[in-house]
Design an enzyme around this catalytic site. Structure first.
Site, short mmCIF file in Angstrom:
data_model
loop_
_atom_site.label_atom_id
_atom_site.label_comp_id
_atom_site.label_asym_id
_atom_site.label_seq_id
_atom_site.Cartn_x
_atom_site.Cartn_y
_atom_site.Cartn_z
N GLU A 19 0.72 -1.06 0.31
CA GLU A 19 0.06 -0.22 -0.26
C GLU A 19 0.99 1.03 0.22
O GLU A 19 2.08 1.46 0.52
CB GLU A 19 -0.94 0.15 0.88
CG GLU A 19 0.01 0.33 2.56
CD GLU A 19 -1.54 0.00 3.52
OE1 GLU A 19 -1.81 -1.07 3.80
OE2 GLU A 19 -1.54 0.80 4.53
N CYS B 85 3.74 8.15 -0.01
CA CYS B 85 4.73 7.75 0.89
C CYS B 85 4.57 6.16 0.36
O CYS B 85 3.18 5.70 0.25
CB CYS B 85 3.65 7.57 2.62
SG CYS B 85 4.05 6.26 3.38
N CYS C 161 8.30 -4.00 15.06
CA CYS C 161 8.05 -3.15 16.07
C CYS C 161 6.52 -3.21 16.45
O CYS C 161 5.33 -3.59 15.64
CB CYS C 161 7.78 -1.55 15.25
SG CYS C 161 9.36 -1.32 14.35
N CYS D 28 3.42 -1.85 15.20
CA CYS D 28 2.68 -1.49 13.47
C CYS D 28 1.94 -2.89 12.90
O CYS D 28 2.74 -4.01 13.87
CB CYS D 28 4.01 -1.78 12.80
SG CYS D 28 4.67 -1.13 11.18
N CYS E 160 7.15 -6.34 6.76
CA CYS E 160 8.29 -5.96 7.65
C CYS E 160 8.78 -7.05 7.98
O CYS E 160 8.09 -7.62 9.09
CB CYS E 160 8.10 -4.54 8.20
SG CYS E 160 9.64 -3.95 9.17
N CYS F 229 -0.04 2.68 8.63
CA CYS F 229 0.27 1.90 7.79
C CYS F 229 0.79 0.65 7.99
O CYS F 229 0.17 0.10 9.14
CB CYS F 229 1.49 2.35 7.71
SG CYS F 229 2.91 1.16 8.38
S1 SF4 Z 1 7.05 0.68 12.01
FE1 SF4 Z 1 6.93 -1.22 11.02
S2 SF4 Z 1 7.48 -1.35 8.77
FE2 SF4 Z 1 8.37 0.69 10.40
S3 SF4 Z 1 10.52 -0.45 10.99
FE3 SF4 Z 1 8.82 -0.94 11.56
S4 SF4 Z 1 7.97 -2.98 11.93
FE4 SF4 Z 1 8.64 -1.73 9.99
#
Ligand code: SF4
Length: 352
Positions: free
Chosen positions: A100, A113, A124, A127, A120, A341
């Site tokens: 996206e 963006c 985190c 997220c 990923c 996101c």
């Molecule tokens: S915020 Fe989300 S997309 Fe960004 S590095 Fe951390 S886990 Fe990955």
């Protein structure tokens, strides 16, 4: 660059930078000026098919369509915010993966963006992009294709790009560099590197490599905590690269590029939003040419984090400023279309 092939064994020609495209065209026996024509069709006029490239001979267009893939991504869904016109785009890649991207409108222009990976692996805690891990990194053409498709679909001229969508850009380092150079190429969209921001969760060796490139981009480093203890609870990367090491790399980056660094700080209620955290953060950043971007965290249903209240956010900002640290609160964009996101991709994958 190694020729990349997709599932249909076609060359990913839109990932070639100008000099690689020249080598490719030389090998096809084409005169020099054809490279510029083809490059501009792909990266400036944003052609979707080789057939549109009217000043290339028909035989060459046919040969290119047999051998090469032009567009590796296609739009699946668009959600537009009624509040501020922010638009979220869901794209399908040639192998079926979903990514996206977001288009945001500001007074200074339109900003896209971009995602750098499908998923990923950084983990985190707040997220949605990381909940199913990282499927794969995106090629330069897939990153460029997000900007190109959005410019064409929206009719807006994209003036700014932030690499802040799904994925850790520095975990896809070579393709990221190629993307940045091609995006700012005068034969392409010619977006100034000064209008491009790359966000990282703090991969120290790659920050140091990027410093050596001396690109005039803005580096945004996600801190989200004023000490390792809290940071480790939010970001697994903190176990590998402690804050002291990360900030040392940032100082090196500053010295080599002379570009002010942005530190991203997502405020999570009761976790990192206390006045003592603001004080500690100020101590860490004192004397650095930097800017702190405070982001009220976007709650995701899979995790239990809550957004700090407006009062706490404002107090945190005031406290930083009192200690001489520049700070802004990020305006929430597209609140009515699930701004965080990875959420659109995740909900689509869950419903498939
Ligand atoms: S915020 Fe989300 S997309 Fe960004 S590095 Fe951390 S886990 Fe990955």
């Amino acid at each position: 660059m190694k020729i990349t092939e997709n599932t249909q064994n076609k060359t990913d020609i839109a990932s070639y930078d100008y000099s690689e495209l020249k080598t490719y065209m030389d090998a096809l026996g084409q005169p020099g000026y054809r490279t510029q024509q083809l490059y501009q069709w792909m990266h400036q006029k944003l052609a979707a098919e080789f057939d549109e490239m009217s000043n290339l001979p028909k035989a060459l267009r046919e040969q290119l369509s047999r051998q090469c893939r032009l567009s590796g991504i296609s739009p699946v869904r668009v959600q537009v915010s009624e509040l501020d016109g922010t638009a979220k785009y869901l794209f399908k890649l040639h192998d079926g993966n979903l990514i996206e991207s977001v288009l945001m409108h500001y007074r200074h222009g339109s900003s896209v963006c971009v995602s750098s990976q499908a998923g990923c692996r950084m983990g985190c805690a707040f997220c949605a992009s990381t909940l199913d891990g990282c499927v794969r990194s995106l090629s330069p053409s897939e990153m460029l294709g997000q900007v190109y498709n959005i410019q064409k679909l929206s009719g807006c001229r994209v003036s700014h790009v932030v690499v802040m969508g799904s994925g850790e850009p520095l975990d896809n380092y070579d393709n990221l560099l190629r993307f940045l150079r091609m995006l700012s190429d005068e034969n392409g969209l010619n977006i100034s590197m000064r209008n491009i921001t790359v966000s990282t969760c703090g991969i120290v060796p790659k920050i140091l490599s990027l410093a050596d490139e001396k690109l005039p981009i803005t580096l945004a480093v996600s801190l989200h905590a004023p000490n390792d203890e809290i940071r480790k609870t939010l970001m697994p990367v903190a176990r590998k690269y402690p804050l002291a090491e990360l900030l040392e790399a940032c100082r090196t980056y500053l010295k080599k590029t002379n570009r002010r660094i942005t530190f991203e700080y997502s405020l999570v209620k009761g976790v990192n939003d206390a006045p003592s955290c603001a004080r500690e953060l100020s101590g860490l950043l004192k004397g650095m040419n930097c800017h702190v971007n405070l982001i009220p965290v976007n709650p995701i249903k899979e995790r239990n984090f809550r957004q700090s209240g407006q009062r706490e956010v404002l107090e945190f900002k005031n406290m930083l400023e009192k200690y001489g640290i520049n700070a802004t609160i990020r305006r929430e964009m597209g609140r009515d279309i699930q701004g965080a996101c990875g959420q659109l991709r995740k909900s689509c994958m869950d419903n498939e």
